[in-house]
Design a protein around this motif. Structure first.
Motif, PDB file in Angstrom:
ATOM      1  N   GLY A 151       0.811  -1.212   0.000  1.00 40.18           N
ATOM      2  CA  GLY A 151       0.000   0.000   0.000  1.00 40.18           C
ATOM      3  C   GLY A 151       0.841   1.258   0.000  1.00 40.18           C
ATOM      4  N   LEU A 152       1.894   1.285   0.826  1.00 36.76           N
ATOM      5  CA  LEU A 152       2.751   2.472   0.877  1.00 36.76           C
ATOM      6  C   LEU A 152       3.561   2.617  -0.401  1.00 36.76           C
ATOM      7  N   ALA A 153       4.049   1.498  -0.932  1.00 39.25           N
ATOM      8  CA  ALA A 153       4.815   1.550  -2.182  1.00 39.25           C
ATOM      9  C   ALA A 153       3.974   2.117  -3.314  1.00 39.25           C
ATOM     10  N   TYR A 154       2.734   1.676  -3.406  1.00 40.59           N
ATOM     11  CA  TYR A 154       1.872   2.160  -4.473  1.00 40.59           C
ATOM     12  C   TYR A 154       1.486   3.616  -4.258  1.00 40.59           C
ATOM     13  N   ALA A 155       1.261   3.998  -3.001  1.00 39.93           N
ATOM     14  CA  ALA A 155       0.940   5.401  -2.724  1.00 39.93           C
ATOM     15  C   ALA A 155       2.105   6.309  -3.104  1.00 39.93           C
ATOM     16  N   GLU A 156       3.323   5.909  -2.764  1.00 38.91           N
ATOM     17  CA  GLU A 156       4.491   6.706  -3.129  1.00 38.91           C
ATOM     18  C   GLU A 156       4.680   6.743  -4.646  1.00 38.91           C
ATOM     19  N   SER A 157       4.437   5.618  -5.296  1.00 38.11           N
ATOM     20  CA  SER A 157       4.542   5.571  -6.761  1.00 38.11           C
ATOM     21  C   SER A 157       3.535   6.516  -7.404  1.00 38.11           C
ATOM     22  N   LEU A 158       2.322   6.478  -6.902  1.00 34.39           N
ATOM     23  CA  LEU A 158       1.274   7.340  -7.441  1.00 34.39           C
ATOM     24  C   LEU A 158       1.553   8.815  -7.167  1.00 34.39           C
ATOM     25  N   ALA A 159       2.129   9.123  -6.021  1.00 32.88           N
ATOM     26  CA  ALA A 159       2.477  10.508  -5.717  1.00 32.88           C
ATOM     27  C   ALA A 159       3.536  11.013  -6.702  1.00 32.88           C
ATOM     28  N   ALA A 160       4.549  10.176  -6.982  1.00 28.35           N
ATOM     29  CA  ALA A 160       5.577  10.561  -7.953  1.00 28.35           C
ATOM     30  C   ALA A 160       4.967  10.716  -9.348  1.00 28.35           C
ATOM     31  N   TYR A 161       4.079   9.801  -9.699  1.00 26.48           N
ATOM     32  CA  TYR A 161       3.447   9.870 -11.011  1.00 26.48           C
ATOM     33  C   TYR A 161       2.555  11.111 -11.132  1.00 26.48           C
ATOM     34  N   ARG A 162       1.826  11.405 -10.063  1.00 24.51           N
ATOM     35  CA  ARG A 162       0.944  12.567 -10.086  1.00 24.51           C
ATOM     36  C   ARG A 162       1.737  13.844 -10.333  1.00 24.51           C
ATOM     37  N   ARG A 163       2.923  13.953  -9.724  1.00 23.98           N
ATOM     38  CA  ARG A 163       3.741  15.152  -9.921  1.00 23.98           C
ATOM     39  C   ARG A 163       4.129  15.320 -11.381  1.00 23.98           C
ATOM     40  N   ASP A 164       4.565  14.241 -12.028  1.00 22.51           N
ATOM     41  CA  ASP A 164       4.937  14.333 -13.439  1.00 22.51           C
ATOM     42  C   ASP A 164       3.702  14.575 -14.316  1.00 22.51           C
ATOM     43  N   PHE A 165       2.608  13.938 -13.973  1.00 25.72           N
ATOM     44  CA  PHE A 165       1.363  14.120 -14.723  1.00 25.72           C
ATOM     45  C   PHE A 165       0.933  15.589 -14.664  1.00 25.72           C
ATOM     46  N   ALA A 166       0.978  16.160 -13.453  1.00 25.32           N
ATOM     47  CA  ALA A 166       0.574  17.558 -13.289  1.00 25.32           C
ATOM     48  C   ALA A 166       1.487  18.490 -14.076  1.00 25.32           C
ATOM     49  N   THR A 167       2.785  18.178 -14.085  1.00 24.70           N
ATOM     50  CA  THR A 167       3.727  18.983 -14.866  1.00 24.70           C
ATOM     51  C   THR A 167       3.422  18.876 -16.354  1.00 24.70           C
TER      52      THR A 167
END
Length: 236
Positions: A151-167
């Protein structure tokens, strides 16, 4: 960052794509002297392919705990260099990244437990066996001891992905995608606040939302946007 991905060697005039090679040296003559040609594009991914073969061999020859430090170092190096915008193109949150992030947390769990059970050890070995090939265990295969790690690994992965997506959205506006990405972000923040202690199926659903959003903006797939929103509404 935005870079000119096409390079031209000053020594031999060879042109190559930095986006494809990740190398500033000329592939023909090795010269470090080159100039950028063409337009600039956003590029956040500079990682070499993940290769865990040496760690698999070491784990076969010795106890898994003996290879943990070197394994974690290589995983961190890979994850730090990874991004999801390649030459201006938004890439999907891929299974290799997810498995690498999960393996990093899983080995932490393994070394913290004084006497790990067989299921826990086998699970870590299964991640080590397939992470660099983009293979990750199915949700039903996750042992209870590893639920929070995934759960934490996926949350961290999604947070990193969200940052690039938003950019990427800054350069390629999609108001509806931005709105849904914001909702996804709230779920991710909650999972992070709980240190990953969420149902495995919920973590998997959030990954699917990210992939559906990616499909929407890349392929103009309205059904993917609808699916992402429906999935999020069922998690509320």
């Amino acid at each position: 960052m935005e870079i000119r991905g096409r390079r031209r060697c000053k020594s031999c005039e060879r042109e190559w794509s930095y986006y494809d090679t990740g190398e500033v040296a000329c592939p023909a003559c090795g010269s470090m002297q080159s100039v950028g040609v063409g337009g600039r594009a956003r590029h956040t991914d500079s990682a070499d392919p993940l290769d865990l073969s040496a760690h698999r061999t070491a784990a076969n020859d010795d106890a898994l705990s003996a290879v943990v430090d070197d394994l974690k170092s290589d995983l961190r190096t890979y994850l730090r260099a990874r991004g999801f915008v390649h030459g201006g193109e938004l890439r999907e949150l891929d299974d290799t990244y997810l498995a690498a992030r999960e393996l990093l947390h899983a080995v932490d769990v393994l070394v913290r437990v004084r006497d790990p059970d067989e299921d826990t050890e086998l699970y870590v070995l299964s991640l080590l066996r397939g992470a660099d090939a983009g293979e990750r265990p199915e949700p039903e295969a996750v042992p209870q001891a590893m639920t929070a790690a995934r759960g934490l690994a996926y949350a961290e992965s999604l947070a990193a992905y969200r940052r690039d997506f938003a950019t990427w959205l800054d350069d390629n506006p999609h108001p509806e995608a931005a709105k849904t990405l914001s909702t996804l972000s709230e779920h991710v923040k909650r999972a992070e606040a709980l240190h990953g202690d969420v149902p495995v199926e919920q973590a998997e659903s959030l990954v699917r939302v990210a992939r559906e959003l990616t499909r929407y903006v890349r392929d103009d797939d309205e059904s993917a946007l609808a699916a992402a929103r429906d999935r999020l509404s069922r998690l509320a």
